[in-house]
Design a protein around this motif. Structure first.
Motif: not given
Length: 174
Positions: A92-99, A156-169
């Motif tokens: 997921d971390e690699a996919l987030n970076a690719q995005r 945000a926790d970039k080790t998990q796939l970022l999506g609508t339920e991800s918590i950001v601050a």
């Protein structure tokens, strides 16, 4: 995996397949190691990467070999040799970076500024989906938020796939 380094703002340059390192193995024989890449960091450090699956590292005894390669490393070439395995990052971390890299190619300054004005008023963590709704930019809102996460405007926790339920601050709130 390279996406993780390309998305890291501390990495200034990546040289794939740099010069080989000659070393003496445990049996006293001359060997050659071909590093996967050389990273040049913003602080001036140069790191060689040996990228291998963890299972292969264990089965081949590469950890012992790694010590001998490090001992032979010329400091004018690289400051250290770092082993990177599949245990060092999540898919997921690699996919987030690719995005992030994909999204940043079509960066929209107006959308980033709109997001910044909303982020400045955030007092508590929020879901990525709720923040995207506040932006009212549809899919472009998600893109702007991912860019802001990698540019440290948001956390945000970039080790998990970022999506609508991800918590950001904002800032260091998480």
């Amino acid at each position: 995996m390279y996406f993780l380094y390309l998305a890291n703002h501390d990495v200034r340059d990546i040289w794939e397949q740099p010069t080989a390192v000659r070393y003496i193995d445990a049996a006293g024989r001359s060997q050659v190691h071909f590093p996967d890449c050389l990273l040049k960091l913003g602080n001036g450090r140069r790191l060689l990467l040996a990228i291998k699956p963890w299972k292969k590292v264990i089965e081949s005894g590469f950890l012992c070999e790694l010590r001998q390669i490090r001992a032979a490393l010329r400091k004018d070439f690289a400051d250290d040799l770092v082993l990177v395995t599949d245990r060092d990052f999540t898919r997921d971390e690699a996919l987030n970076a690719q995005r992030y890299l994909e999204f940043s190619r079509s960066r929209n300054a107006a959308h980033q500024n709109k997001l910044l004005s909303i982020v400045e008023s955030l007092c508590s963590p929020i879901t990525l989906g709720a923040l995207s709704q506040m932006l009212d930019l549809e899919g472009d809102g998600f893109r702007a938020i991912v860019i802001a996460i990698y540019e440290k405007v948001l956390i945000a926790d970039k080790t998990q796939l970022l999506g609508t339920e991800s918590i950001v601050a904002r800032g260091g709130m998480i």
